[in-house]
Write an enzyme that holds these catalytic residues in place. Structure first.
Site, PDB file in Angstrom:
ATOM      1  CB  CYS A 150       2.707  13.362  13.160  1.00  0.00           C
ATOM      2  SG  CYS A 150       2.054  12.662  11.649  1.00  0.00           S
ATOM      3  CB  CYS A 191       3.879  10.967   9.692  1.00  0.00           C
ATOM      4  SG  CYS A 191       3.553  10.799  11.432  1.00  0.00           S
ATOM      5  CE  LYS A 199       7.528   8.617   6.878  1.00  0.00           C
ATOM      6  NZ  LYS A 199       7.404   7.958   8.165  1.00  0.00           N
ATOM      7  CE1 TYR A 217       6.614   1.955  11.898  1.00  0.00           C
ATOM      8  CE2 TYR A 217       7.555   1.035  13.895  1.00  0.00           C
ATOM      9  CZ  TYR A 217       6.495   1.164  13.020  1.00  0.00           C
ATOM     10  OH  TYR A 217       5.324   0.510  13.261  1.00  0.00           O
ATOM     11  CD  GLU A 222       9.678   5.521   8.054  1.00  0.00           C
ATOM     12  OE1 GLU A 222       8.572   4.963   7.981  1.00  0.00           O
ATOM     13  OE2 GLU A 222       9.854   6.577   8.686  1.00  0.00           O
ATOM     14  CG  HIS A 225      -5.594  -9.967 -13.186  1.00  0.00           C
ATOM     15  ND1 HIS A 225      -4.515 -10.514 -12.530  1.00  0.00           N
ATOM     16  CD2 HIS A 225      -5.365 -10.097 -14.522  1.00  0.00           C
ATOM     17  CE1 HIS A 225      -3.660 -10.981 -13.438  1.00  0.00           C
ATOM     18  NE2 HIS A 225      -4.146 -10.741 -14.643  1.00  0.00           N
ATOM     19  CD  GLU A 249      -4.286 -10.328  -9.256  1.00  0.00           C
ATOM     20  OE1 GLU A 249      -5.319 -10.952  -9.544  1.00  0.00           O
ATOM     21  OE2 GLU A 249      -3.518  -9.847 -10.122  1.00  0.00           O
TER      22      GLU A 249
END
Ligand code: NDP
Length: 425
Positions: A13, A18, A21, A151, A155, A409, A414
């Site tokens: 990672c 992660c 990346k 993944y 990516e 908003h 939302e």
């Protein structure tokens, strides 16, 4: 308490996963951000060559940040009083380990050796790279082929494309992101193609030949192409080879993963395993949670089983994909009748630009209990948005409780509390 590490602290990672990346992914997004900025009155250069990107700067800055994190991890271990042993550990028995020729004993042994990318056995595979090497490329290629539809493939295809590389993604199946809600794969492929990635479906390389002008890639059932870089993102294999696990009596699955029970215990009482090496859900926060549950089980007298239900996850493609709970297909198998709510819209930020990108959101509701059992999204910051929604899904919130929540908003998020129209079955 001691830890054996033969490489850099932080594992996949931090070093080749992660973190770097996501840094690359940020870098790749700037191309569009500059284009969007024009719609808001910003002058970001008047010719094609501006703004300009410099790979060497990104690489150097990334390497500096990763080195900093390696140090942070080492300090965390030192502060916790962990003895650091630099070297590769091999097991000699249920309580015995050898590191650098020296024997050590331990009451408990934890295997957390992670996984490693694999490349299929096709002729010329030695010319291809994996994500490990993609983090250290001397220069960016002009034409890149990324193989896979999971993944890492989507990516990296997005990263290369964003950084100006002519990018092709070849996936052997008919729809990207197998295992995710089917609509996500289809929507993502459309958006990535709009952004310039050439997507080949039902396409699998059969051989790679080095030629003076580049790497010639032949496909099983369609015309080949020529590229300067071929990257395979075709899955990862648990790191269990030559660890002495079999010698210690630890049972392994056919794919090499350590077989563990719901307390992460292996077939040997004193040996446990967590993370990618067990090939359960291969995500960093899941491995961290498995570690915490195991610490409670072993050292706090609170046996804590793993909880792999409703794990949220994000794929940092461009656009981002994020999800929690069940895909529609799986929810239908489990619950039968469902209510589906979905929407697709152009984000407010894009309305003053020429960008056509559409965000997509979907709620999967078990009709009988009215609980939201799946939430799926494609669009900017999908990971940030789904993280909050995941709390509600984990707590078993109903659609009515989503509806009773006031939206913020104007946001994209939302939409998750204002979906009223059921999709036609
Ligand atoms: P994935 O399992 O996600 O995807 C592998 C892809 O390669 C699939 O599309 C698969 O096809 C294809 N494939 C597998 N074998 C072959 C083959 N022999 N020939 C051609 N294609 C093949 O693996 P990744 O390598 O992308 O990533 C590994 C894991 O790491 C992920 O599953 C995830 O758990 C984790 N990860 C998480 C990230 C995040 O949280 N953002 C980022 C990166 C990785 P098919 O679908 O047909 O099987």
């Amino acid at each position: 308490m001691a830890i054996a590490e033969s490489d850099l602290f932080g594992g996949t990672c931090v070093n080749v996963g992660c973190i770097p990346k996501k840094l690359f992914s940020y870098a790749a997004h700037f191309r569009e951000d500059f284009e969007i900025a024009r719609g808001f009155g910003w002058n970001v250069g008047t010719n094609e060559a501006e703004p300009r990107f410099d790979w060497a700067t990104l690489l150097a800055n990334k390497d500096r940040e990763i080195a900093r994190l390696n140090g942070v991890y080492e300090n965390v271990l030192k502060k916790a009083g962990v003895e650091i042993i630099r070297g590769r550990a091999t097991l000699l028995g249920p309580h015995e380990i050898e590191i650098n020729g020296k024997k050590h004993t331990a009451k408990h042994i934890l295997v957390a050796t992670g996984s490693w990318p694999t490349i299929p056995q096709i002729p010329g595979r030695e010319h291809a790279i994996t994500s490990n090497e993609a983090f250290h490329l001397e220069r960016l290629p002009r034409r890149a082929l990324v193989v896979g539809g999971g993944y890492i493939a989507v990516e990296f295809a997005s990263i290369f494309n964003g950084l100006g590389v002519q990018t092709t993604l070849a996936y052997r199946g008919a729809s990207l992101l197998r295992g995710f809600d089917k609509e996500l794969g289809a929507h993502l492929a459309e958006e990535m193609a709009q952004k310039g990635v050439s997507i080949l479906l039902n396409a699998n390389p059969s051989r790679i030949d080095q030629q003076s002008s580049g790497l010639k890639v032949s496909f099983e059932s369609q015309a080949g192409g020529e590229f300067d870089l071929v990257m395979f993102a075709t899955g990862r294999k648990p790191n269990t080879a030559n660890l002495g696990l079999e010698k210690a009596g630890v049972k392994l699955a056919a794919d090499g993963a350590v077989i563990v029970d719901k307390y992460s215990a292996s077939s040997v009482d004193s040996i446990h395993a967590i993370g990618d090496v067990t090939n359960r859900i291969n995500l960093t926060p899941v491995a961290t949670a498995e570690a915490m549950w195991l610490a409670k089980t072993l050292f706090r007298g609170e046996p804590t089983a793993i909880d792999h239900d409703n794990v949220p996850t994000a794929v940092f493609a461009n656009p981002n994909v994020a999800t929690v709970g069940l895909p529609e297909e799986k929810a239908r198998e489990r619950f039968g009748a469902l209510d589906i709510y979905k929407t697709s819209f152009r984000a407010l930020k894009l309305t003053m630009t020429g960008k056509k990108e559409r965000s997509f959101m979907k709620l999967v509701v078990d009709r009988a209990s009215q609980r939201v059992v799946g939430a799926h999204m494609i669009g900017p910051d999908a990971g940030e948005i789904i993280q909050g929604v995941a709390i509600a899904v984990k707590l078993g919130a109903t659609k009515a409780q989503f509806d009773a929540t006031i939206g913020i908003h104007p946001t994209a998020a939302e939409e998750f509390v204002t979906l009223r129209e059921k999709a036609a079955p």
